[in-house]
Design an enzyme around this catalytic site. Sequence first.
Site, PDB file in Angstrom:
ATOM      1  N   ASP A  34       0.815  -1.219   0.000  1.00  0.00           N
ATOM      2  CA  ASP A  34       0.000   0.000   0.000  1.00  0.00           C
ATOM      3  C   ASP A  34       0.847   1.267   0.000  1.00  0.00           C
ATOM      4  O   ASP A  34       2.070   1.232  -0.031  1.00  0.00           O
ATOM      5  CB  ASP A  34      -1.044  -0.030   1.125  1.00  0.00           C
ATOM      6  N   LYS A  56      -4.788   3.097  -0.732  1.00  0.00           N
ATOM      7  CA  LYS A  56      -6.023   3.837  -0.492  1.00  0.00           C
ATOM      8  C   LYS A  56      -5.651   5.164   0.141  1.00  0.00           C
ATOM      9  O   LYS A  56      -4.699   5.257   0.906  1.00  0.00           O
ATOM     10  CB  LYS A  56      -6.969   3.055   0.407  1.00  0.00           C
ATOM     11  N   MET A 169      -4.065   9.313  11.614  1.00  0.00           N
ATOM     12  CA  MET A 169      -5.139   9.706  10.674  1.00  0.00           C
ATOM     13  C   MET A 169      -5.968  10.865  11.230  1.00  0.00           C
ATOM     14  O   MET A 169      -7.184  10.902  11.058  1.00  0.00           O
ATOM     15  CB  MET A 169      -6.069   8.508  10.412  1.00  0.00           C
TER      16      MET A 169
HETATM   17  N1  SAH Z   1      -0.515   0.409  10.489  1.00  0.00           N
HETATM   18  C1  SAH Z   1       0.051   1.725  10.498  1.00  0.00           C
HETATM   19  C2  SAH Z   1      -0.991   2.806  10.605  1.00  0.00           C
HETATM   20  C3  SAH Z   1      -1.950   2.850   9.468  1.00  0.00           C
HETATM   21  S1  SAH Z   1      -3.090   4.158   9.576  1.00  0.00           S
HETATM   22  C4  SAH Z   1       1.094   1.804  11.613  1.00  0.00           C
HETATM   23  O1  SAH Z   1       1.178   0.921  12.460  1.00  0.00           O
HETATM   24  O2  SAH Z   1       1.871   2.759  11.597  1.00  0.00           O
HETATM   25  C5  SAH Z   1      -2.293   5.398   8.646  1.00  0.00           C
HETATM   26  C6  SAH Z   1      -1.809   6.520   9.510  1.00  0.00           C
HETATM   27  O3  SAH Z   1      -0.596   6.179  10.130  1.00  0.00           O
HETATM   28  C7  SAH Z   1      -1.524   7.792   8.786  1.00  0.00           C
HETATM   29  O4  SAH Z   1      -2.682   8.523   8.529  1.00  0.00           O
HETATM   30  C8  SAH Z   1      -0.617   8.496   9.778  1.00  0.00           C
HETATM   31  O5  SAH Z   1      -1.348   9.055  10.830  1.00  0.00           O
HETATM   32  C9  SAH Z   1       0.167   7.342  10.329  1.00  0.00           C
HETATM   33  N2  SAH Z   1       1.455   7.163   9.643  1.00  0.00           N
HETATM   34  C10 SAH Z   1       1.917   6.055   9.062  1.00  0.00           C
HETATM   35  N3  SAH Z   1       3.158   6.230   8.594  1.00  0.00           N
HETATM   36  C11 SAH Z   1       3.504   7.496   8.882  1.00  0.00           C
HETATM   37  C12 SAH Z   1       4.649   8.288   8.672  1.00  0.00           C
HETATM   38  N4  SAH Z   1       5.740   7.789   8.032  1.00  0.00           N
HETATM   39  N5  SAH Z   1       4.648   9.557   9.107  1.00  0.00           N
HETATM   40  C13 SAH Z   1       3.599  10.076   9.750  1.00  0.00           C
HETATM   41  N6  SAH Z   1       2.479   9.371   9.977  1.00  0.00           N
HETATM   42  C14 SAH Z   1       2.414   8.095   9.567  1.00  0.00           C
END
Ligand code: SAH
Length: 485
Positions: A34, A56, A169
């Site tokens: 993704d 997405k 998010m």
């Molecule tokens: N499974 C992921 C989260 C998925 S939801 C995890 O464990 O990190 C997606 C959200 O994760 C984004 O909207 C943001 O809030 C956060 N996110 C993921 N990677 C990021 C990054 N490199 N920098 C900032 N926020 C991040």
Amino acid sequence: MVKVYIVGAGPGDLELLTLKGKRCIEEADCIVYDRLVNPQILSLAQSKCELIYLGKGNTQGGVIQDKINKTIVEKALQGKIVTRLKGGDPFVFGRGGEEILALNEAKIEFEVVPGITSSISVPSYSGIPVTHRNIARSFHVFTGHTSKEGTWHNFDAIAKLEGTLVFLMGIKNLDLIASDLMKYGKSPTTPVAIIEKGSTSKQRVIEGTLETIVEIAKEQKVVPPAIIIIGEVVNLRSEFNWFEKLPLFGKNILTTRDYKKSVEFAYEIEKLGGKATVIPLINIEPLDVELDIRDAKAILFNSQNGVKTFFEKLDDIRILGDKKIGVVGIKTYEELLKYKIKPDFMPEKYLGERLAEESVDFTKDGDKILFITSDISPIKTEEWSEKLNRNFVATRIFKTEKVIITDIEDKIKEVDMITFLSSSAVDAYIESLGDKKHNPNIKIASIGKMTTKSIKSYGLEVEIEAETSTAQGLLTEVKNYYTNL
Ligand code: SAH
């Protein structure tokens, strides 16, 4: 074997992938990934591995989730090893659970490989610890997203928590989050940080308080993916920030070497905090020639590729017993050591001509000296034979093909610096540009004199030339350039 690995790829920095995750990528016949997955990670896959991007905009996309579930099931039922790569950890707002339900229904075996979630690592990369002695004894992770049918959090309870609050998010609802927290009693002066694209070279951190952050975020035009972190720990950033201090942080460096070497080089760039854009502009292929080395007294190599191809073609290493061996530079030297051969000489200056001159001390008048090289290497065997009284013979055993990328201009829009490690790559770049002009905002770095000459022959400026003509030498120069800027 039918198997699906549901793997967390970490927050962005390639090296935050786990060893197990790496193994699952290497084993995969098909990878479904993704938007949040660092594309560099995909270079770990086998070349025949099918790569399917199903991203997405945010996790509310129910339709795309159905498609993801279907794709994974379908590919696994075809007997493929499927690796489902997800940003961060699969179970932290990653909808990994929904994929498992689909797999169970189809009776497909699976394993889950946890990943480093952005909720703790992105704060780390901005110098904010989620807990700290005497400051925060807990941390709490929330989605800042409201699902259509879902209800909003109980902010009355959340505002009373003492620990650090982390919202994923949450950018769209930042206003709501900040105002609800204050409404239920959190102090308006509570520090807040928003971290955009954390752990990547584009990381950006915006700081404020519950009272000011909405305005600041608007001004700074914050975009997802971003994390909101709320609590006194945010103040530690001024002292704990480390990632943004790495020498290549914020820089996007283009690597143009052949694919394998580009990937190696990209890895070194990212270790220094930079982003690497990988566009191989040359391709190395062995040539269909036989080695005839029986009566040669010395063998000279001017590239690692020459050494590698030579040993692929050689059937009995003992034939080298009485030959003197010379190499052009340290990389070629090290390559020979891999075959348990210690070269007899290496010139101080990494030039083919110097190598030829030094071979004189190890041979006699009229001796045959093989120069193992590529189809296009500009070596002057006739001139040297005459001048040095030897019989230099060029053995061209591999070819360097130019790779033409017609939309290169588009692909390098965000690049700060191009690195050229050979004249062929320069030629390929110019041919790729076609009628278009090089963008003068993109600086050019060259590995050495010959390459610089090629670059200048096209009327382009060279910003940096490596003192030592190796990839490492070039990288050191690039690093110094940005450190001293
Ligand atoms: N499974 C992921 C989260 C998925 S939801 C995890 O464990 O990190 C997606 C959200 O994760 C984004 O909207 C943001 O809030 C956060 N996110 C993921 N990677 C990021 C990054 N490199 N920098 C900032 N926020 C991040």
